[in-house]
Design a protein around this motif. Sequence first.
Motif, PDB file in Angstrom:
ATOM      1  N   LEU A 151     -49.091 -36.581 -77.837  1.00  0.00           N
ATOM      2  CA  LEU A 151     -48.300 -36.064 -76.730  1.00  0.00           C
ATOM      3  C   LEU A 151     -47.897 -34.613 -76.993  1.00  0.00           C
ATOM      4  O   LEU A 151     -47.596 -34.228 -78.121  1.00  0.00           O
ATOM      5  N   THR A 152     -47.895 -33.802 -75.944  1.00  0.00           N
ATOM      6  CA  THR A 152     -47.533 -32.394 -76.058  1.00  0.00           C
ATOM      7  C   THR A 152     -46.204 -32.224 -76.796  1.00  0.00           C
ATOM      8  O   THR A 152     -45.243 -32.949 -76.531  1.00  0.00           O
TER       9      THR A 152
ATOM     10  N   LEU B 277     -52.573 -41.253 -69.972  1.00  0.00           N
ATOM     11  CA  LEU B 277     -51.165 -40.959 -69.720  1.00  0.00           C
ATOM     12  C   LEU B 277     -50.720 -39.727 -70.501  1.00  0.00           C
ATOM     13  O   LEU B 277     -49.914 -38.922 -70.007  1.00  0.00           O
ATOM     14  N   GLY B 278     -51.244 -39.576 -71.716  1.00  0.00           N
ATOM     15  CA  GLY B 278     -50.897 -38.409 -72.518  1.00  0.00           C
ATOM     16  C   GLY B 278     -51.298 -37.118 -71.835  1.00  0.00           C
ATOM     17  O   GLY B 278     -50.561 -36.130 -71.844  1.00  0.00           O
ATOM     18  N   GLU B 279     -52.480 -37.138 -71.199  1.00  0.00           N
ATOM     19  CA  GLU B 279     -52.946 -35.959 -70.468  1.00  0.00           C
ATOM     20  C   GLU B 279     -52.089 -35.716 -69.224  1.00  0.00           C
ATOM     21  O   GLU B 279     -51.731 -34.582 -68.913  1.00  0.00           O
ATOM     22  N   GLN B 280     -51.770 -36.792 -68.504  1.00  0.00           N
ATOM     23  CA  GLN B 280     -50.995 -36.649 -67.269  1.00  0.00           C
ATOM     24  C   GLN B 280     -49.563 -36.208 -67.548  1.00  0.00           C
ATOM     25  O   GLN B 280     -49.018 -35.357 -66.840  1.00  0.00           O
ATOM     26  N   ILE B 281     -48.964 -36.778 -68.581  1.00  0.00           N
ATOM     27  CA  ILE B 281     -47.560 -36.498 -68.874  1.00  0.00           C
ATOM     28  C   ILE B 281     -47.408 -35.187 -69.640  1.00  0.00           C
ATOM     29  O   ILE B 281     -46.480 -34.410 -69.396  1.00  0.00           O
TER      30      ILE B 281
ATOM     31  N   PRO C 284     -49.031 -26.874 -70.845  1.00  0.00           N
ATOM     32  CA  PRO C 284     -48.237 -27.913 -71.505  1.00  0.00           C
ATOM     33  C   PRO C 284     -46.827 -27.977 -70.927  1.00  0.00           C
ATOM     34  O   PRO C 284     -46.242 -26.955 -70.572  1.00  0.00           O
ATOM     35  N   ARG C 285     -46.315 -29.179 -70.821  1.00  0.00           N
ATOM     36  CA  ARG C 285     -44.931 -29.347 -70.376  1.00  0.00           C
ATOM     37  C   ARG C 285     -43.997 -29.052 -71.544  1.00  0.00           C
ATOM     38  O   ARG C 285     -44.165 -29.580 -72.642  1.00  0.00           O
ATOM     39  N   ASN C 286     -43.003 -28.250 -71.296  1.00  0.00           N
ATOM     40  CA  ASN C 286     -42.018 -27.946 -72.325  1.00  0.00           C
ATOM     41  C   ASN C 286     -40.633 -28.454 -71.958  1.00  0.00           C
ATOM     42  O   ASN C 286     -39.682 -28.233 -72.686  1.00  0.00           O
ATOM     43  N   ARG C 287     -40.542 -29.131 -70.841  1.00  0.00           N
ATOM     44  CA  ARG C 287     -39.232 -29.599 -70.369  1.00  0.00           C
ATOM     45  C   ARG C 287     -39.426 -30.912 -69.623  1.00  0.00           C
ATOM     46  O   ARG C 287     -39.417 -30.973 -68.417  1.00  0.00           O
ATOM     47  N   ALA C 288     -39.594 -31.983 -70.374  1.00  0.00           N
ATOM     48  CA  ALA C 288     -39.802 -33.299 -69.777  1.00  0.00           C
ATOM     49  C   ALA C 288     -39.308 -34.371 -70.751  1.00  0.00           C
ATOM     50  O   ALA C 288     -39.260 -34.149 -71.964  1.00  0.00           O
ATOM     51  N   THR C 289     -38.944 -35.523 -70.184  1.00  0.00           N
ATOM     52  CA  THR C 289     -38.455 -36.641 -70.991  1.00  0.00           C
ATOM     53  C   THR C 289     -39.300 -37.872 -70.698  1.00  0.00           C
ATOM     54  O   THR C 289     -39.520 -38.212 -69.534  1.00  0.00           O
ATOM     55  N   VAL C 290     -39.750 -38.526 -71.747  1.00  0.00           N
ATOM     56  CA  VAL C 290     -40.559 -39.735 -71.618  1.00  0.00           C
ATOM     57  C   VAL C 290     -39.943 -40.830 -72.487  1.00  0.00           C
ATOM     58  O   VAL C 290     -39.668 -40.608 -73.677  1.00  0.00           O
ATOM     59  N   MET C 291     -39.729 -41.993 -71.872  1.00  0.00           N
ATOM     60  CA  MET C 291     -39.267 -43.150 -72.641  1.00  0.00           C
ATOM     61  C   MET C 291     -40.413 -44.144 -72.746  1.00  0.00           C
ATOM     62  O   MET C 291     -40.933 -44.622 -71.740  1.00  0.00           O
TER      63      MET C 291
END
Length: 323
Positions: free
Chosen positions: A128-129, A283-287, A88-95
């Motif tokens: 989303l994660t 997208l949820g899986e990729q991001i 899981p990503r713990n440091r990402a930003t999605v708009m």
Amino acid sequence: MFGLSLRGFTAPWWFLLAIAVAVLVVVYLLVQRRRRRYVMRFTNLELLEKVIPKRQNWVRHVPPALLGVALLLLTIALTGPTSEQRVPRNRATVMLVIDVSLSMQATDITPTRLDAAKKSAKSFTDGLTKGVNLGLISFAGSAVVLVSPTVDRKPVAEAIDTLKLGPATATGDALNAAMATIESFGKLLTGADGPPPARIVLMTDGKKTVGADPVEVAQRAGKAKIPVSAIAFGTDYGTIESEGRTTQVPADVETMKEIAEASGGDFHKADSAEQLQKVYDTLGEQIGYETKENDASRPWLMLGTLALIIAAGTSLLIGQRLP
């Protein structure tokens, strides 16, 4: 169960030890051949069969064979094999950027494009994660930052429920607002590794009518390493009623493709609520997850150690000595 990986070695030079193992095997075979010659010189064959029964000939080779296997397994462990693992990503930003222009009231997607978009966007938000910072922008004639990036999904879901239609379509301005929000938020999280990775998820159904050119903005996003996942939502036969007139509102597929390409992102087309949901799920899986190279030497080390123990055990059982 654990997986055995034979790829991505971090220290491949340790494979040179395999040559030493091969030399040991050759030496062992030569010693056995020499031993056989000495046995053939033994004249009393009946006594020889009593001292060394034939049925034990193959058994005595088991411990050395296991020792050779153990050495090979431990050699592979030393080379540092790696394997890919989704984490899981713990440091990402999605708009999340959603079009609320009047064309979103079209009913070619039931009950309307906007209602279907709301439902899928909320599902994307909930799935989303947790470690990803998610923000929300809506746009019609202008862009509005409804929620700044946050790991709290509740305000995003609540804001999605409040989305309302408005005139005009300022796609470029919406992308500008998303980039500005990401860059501002990224300054707060910048660490030794630099700003966190970011992505814009743009969902729109129509052409830009006011504001900045979205393709030019997407090019700047690409240079800033902020890819855009562009979703063209709607069919080619969508229509809306306005002041007694019927206006066609087909999805602007070509522009969305250009936005995705210019930003280094990806393009998706959804002409039904089900397809939109699938796009958001993808997208949820990729991001939400990333693939990392992890050390995979432990399984080889475990097998090598186990083979070594078995080799020692069988040697003591068969010959009352260690190999």
